[in-house]
Design a protein around this motif. Structure first.
Motif, PDB file in Angstrom:
ATOM      1  N   UNK A  28       0.824  -1.202   0.000  1.00 53.94           N
ATOM      2  CA  UNK A  28       0.000   0.000   0.000  1.00 53.94           C
ATOM      3  C   UNK A  28       0.859   1.252   0.000  1.00 53.94           C
ATOM      4  N   UNK A  29       0.490   2.226  -0.831  1.00 57.37           N
ATOM      5  CA  UNK A  29       1.219   3.477  -0.891  1.00 57.37           C
ATOM      6  C   UNK A  29       2.455   3.449  -1.772  1.00 57.37           C
ATOM      7  N   UNK A  30       2.809   2.301  -2.282  1.00 57.96           N
ATOM      8  CA  UNK A  30       3.995   2.205  -3.155  1.00 57.96           C
ATOM      9  C   UNK A  30       3.592   2.403  -4.610  1.00 57.96           C
ATOM     10  N   UNK A  31       4.566   2.783  -5.413  1.00 59.18           N
ATOM     11  CA  UNK A  31       4.344   2.913  -6.853  1.00 59.18           C
ATOM     12  C   UNK A  31       4.513   1.536  -7.473  1.00 59.18           C
ATOM     13  N   UNK A  32       3.392   0.926  -7.820  1.00 58.68           N
ATOM     14  CA  UNK A  32       3.427  -0.422  -8.371  1.00 58.68           C
ATOM     15  C   UNK A  32       2.629  -0.495  -9.669  1.00 58.68           C
ATOM     16  N   UNK A  33       2.928  -1.507 -10.439  1.00 61.35           N
ATOM     17  CA  UNK A  33       2.151  -1.849 -11.628  1.00 61.35           C
ATOM     18  C   UNK A  33       1.755  -3.308 -11.480  1.00 61.35           C
ATOM     19  N   UNK A  34       0.512  -3.608 -11.833  1.00 59.51           N
ATOM     20  CA  UNK A  34       0.024  -4.981 -11.705  1.00 59.51           C
ATOM     21  C   UNK A  34      -0.549  -5.466 -13.025  1.00 59.51           C
ATOM     22  N   UNK A  35      -0.084  -6.646 -13.400  1.00 57.41           N
ATOM     23  CA  UNK A  35      -0.592  -7.313 -14.594  1.00 57.41           C
ATOM     24  C   UNK A  35      -1.389  -8.519 -14.136  1.00 57.41           C
ATOM     25  N   UNK A  36      -2.614  -8.618 -14.604  1.00 54.69           N
ATOM     26  CA  UNK A  36      -3.482  -9.754 -14.261  1.00 54.69           C
ATOM     27  C   UNK A  36      -3.809 -10.508 -15.542  1.00 54.69           C
TER      28      UNK A  36
END
Length: 66
Positions: A28-36
C-alpha cells in the motif's frame, strides 16, 4: 481461492480484490504496476477488481536510487 503472484502460489479468501492483495502484501502506498492474466490493471480499478481462482498476477514496484 488460489492465485499465482510473481510465480508463487497464494491462497486468498473468495471475493478478494486486487486492493486486498496489495494490502496483504504490504505494498500500500507504493508505486506499483500490476498485470493480471496478461493485462495491466489501472490503479483506479484496484479496489473493484475481483480476483478469481487461478489468476496469474505479476506485481512490479519502482525502486528509487541514484
Amino acid at each position: 481461492m488460489n492465485i499465482r503472484v510473481n510465480g508463487d502460489t497464494l491462497t486468498l479468501p473468495d471475493s478478494s480484490t486486487l486492493a486486498d492483495l496489495i494490502s496483504l502484501q504490504g505494498l500500500g502506498g507504493r508505486r506499483i504496476a500490476i498485470e493480471r492474466n496478461g493485462e495491466i490493471v489501472p490503479r483506479s480499478q484496484h479496489a473493484s477488481c475481483l480476483l478469481a481462482d487461478g489468476d496469474q498476477l505479476e506485481i512490479v514496484h519502482a525502486i528509487g536510487g541514484g
